[in-house]
Design a protein around this motif. Structure first.
Motif, PDB file in Angstrom:
ATOM      1  N   ALA A 166       0.830  -1.205   0.000  1.00 61.06           N
ATOM      2  CA  ALA A 166       0.000   0.000   0.000  1.00 61.06           C
ATOM      3  C   ALA A 166       0.865   1.256   0.000  1.00 61.06           C
ATOM      4  CB  ALA A 166      -0.925  -0.009   1.212  1.00 61.06           C
ATOM      5  N   LEU A 167       1.911   1.267   0.818  1.00 62.40           N
ATOM      6  CA  LEU A 167       2.784   2.442   0.853  1.00 62.40           C
ATOM      7  C   LEU A 167       3.536   2.595  -0.459  1.00 62.40           C
ATOM      8  CD1 LEU A 167       3.680   4.783   2.657  1.00 62.40           C
ATOM      9  CD2 LEU A 167       5.632   3.378   3.312  1.00 62.40           C
ATOM     10  N   GLU A 168       3.983   1.483  -1.023  1.00 61.73           N
ATOM     11  CA  GLU A 168       4.659   1.534  -2.326  1.00 61.73           C
ATOM     12  C   GLU A 168       3.731   2.080  -3.398  1.00 61.73           C
ATOM     13  OE1 GLU A 168       6.089  -2.430  -3.025  1.00 61.73           O
ATOM     14  OE2 GLU A 168       7.477  -2.320  -1.332  1.00 61.73           O
ATOM     15  N   ALA A 169       2.470   1.628  -3.399  1.00 62.33           N
ATOM     16  CA  ALA A 169       1.509   2.071  -4.406  1.00 62.33           C
ATOM     17  C   ALA A 169       1.222   3.563  -4.269  1.00 62.33           C
ATOM     18  CB  ALA A 169       0.211   1.273  -4.282  1.00 62.33           C
ATOM     19  N   MET A 170       1.188   4.069  -3.049  1.00 58.83           N
ATOM     20  CA  MET A 170       0.951   5.497  -2.826  1.00 58.83           C
ATOM     21  C   MET A 170       2.099   6.343  -3.360  1.00 58.83           C
ATOM     22  SD  MET A 170      -0.484   5.651   1.089  1.00 58.83           S
ATOM     23  CE  MET A 170       0.626   7.016   1.294  1.00 58.83           C
ATOM     24  N   ASN A 171       3.276   5.753  -3.418  1.00 62.92           N
ATOM     25  CA  ASN A 171       4.478   6.494  -3.784  1.00 62.92           C
ATOM     26  C   ASN A 171       5.100   5.997  -5.083  1.00 62.92           C
ATOM     27  OD1 ASN A 171       5.143   8.330  -1.390  1.00 62.92           O
ATOM     28  ND2 ASN A 171       4.611   6.382  -0.444  1.00 62.92           N
TER      29      ASN A 171
END
Length: 78
Positions: A63-68
């Protein structure tokens, strides 16, 4: 501290203490995952703002990777 670099991503994850992971890309801090319980993984962005909770570490990191996600084709800024 241990480093985790999942395949197919340019995000590097470091476990800085038990249950606490920070993500970065090319040296830029992206955010972190705090493992509160076996099924509660809290994700915060680079400003330490709560952005979600997930049931697994893999989901939280994704999720954090997808946000960034870096823009495809964007030039690398040094």
């Amino acid at each position: 501290m241990s480093t985790i670099s999942p395949p197919n991503t340019d995000v590097v994850w470091a476990q800085v203490e038990d249950g606490f992971y920070v993500g970065s890309r090319r040296g830029e801090f992206l955010g972190y995952v705090d493992v509160e319980t076996e099924t509660r993984h809290v994700v915060c962005n680079m400003y330490s703002q709560h952005v979600g909770e997930f049931t697994s570490l893999a989901e939280a990191m994704h999720a954090l990777e997808a946000m960034n996600r870096s823009e495809e084709g964007a030039p690398d800024v040094a």
